[in-house]
Design an enzyme around this catalytic site. Structure first.
Site, PDB file in Angstrom:
ATOM      1  CB  CYS A  16      -0.948   0.007   1.188  1.00 29.00           C
ATOM      2  SG  CYS A  16      -0.132   0.246   2.788  1.00 29.00           S
ATOM      3  CB  CYS A  66      12.470  -9.746  12.992  1.00 29.19           C
ATOM      4  SG  CYS A  66      13.329 -10.967  12.017  1.00 29.19           S
TER       5      CYS A  66
END
Length: 161
Positions: free
Chosen positions: A72, A139
């Site tokens: 997006c 992460c």
């Protein structure tokens, strides 16, 4: 006669359940058209899978810039917050304010990070490891992000809402 009534009501129930739902006015619904994803990107962002460690383009990247959501275009991380954790994935100790949502993972042991705009899966966040002063490690899967160098930040694509 009793069996006949039971059979008829069961048949009527199956017929009623199999009817197509009423069609709604599609002009009143806004469908969001996100960026086209590769099968790997879709597997990670939508399927909540994980890139293999040490295989992505960004885990060793040290260039200055911004990382955005591949689905997006929502700006997620600044390179100033990126650090080397030797885990095989890009690691950040902070996100751009309001860009990431932290939710309990389905396994109940970890915390998932998702894009606050499209809800795409980014990876997981860990605390208490001592890598940085902020003691946080996002992460992040390379397949879920796109890097824009500092010189191109003015050319960031518009966030798809």
């Amino acid at each position: 006669m009793k069996n006949y009534l039971i059979i008829c009501s069961l048949l009527f129930g199956f017929v009623a359940c199999s009817q197509e739902p009423a069609k709604s006015d599609s002009s009143s619904k806004k469908e969001t058209k996100y960026n086209k994803l590769t099968p790997q990107e879709e597997s990670v962002l939508i399927g909540k899978n994980t890139d293999r460690a040490f295989t992505g383009d960004y885990y060793q990247k040290t260039d200055k810039g911004v990382y955005i959501c591949k689905q997006c275009n929502n700006p997620l991380y600044r390179s100033d917050d990126k650090f080397e954790s030797h885990c095989g994935w890009p690691s950040f100790d902070d996100e751009i304010e309001g860009s990431v949502i932290k939710v309990p993972d389905a396994d109940g042991m970890r915390t998932e990070i998702i894009c606050s705009n499209c809800k795409g899966h980014l990876g997981h966040v860990f605390t208490g490891e001592g890598f940085t002063d902020k003691d946080t490690r996002h992460c992040v899967n390379t397949s879920s992000i796109q890097f824009y160098p500092s010189k191109d930040v003015s050319k960031l694509p518009k966030v798809i809402k």
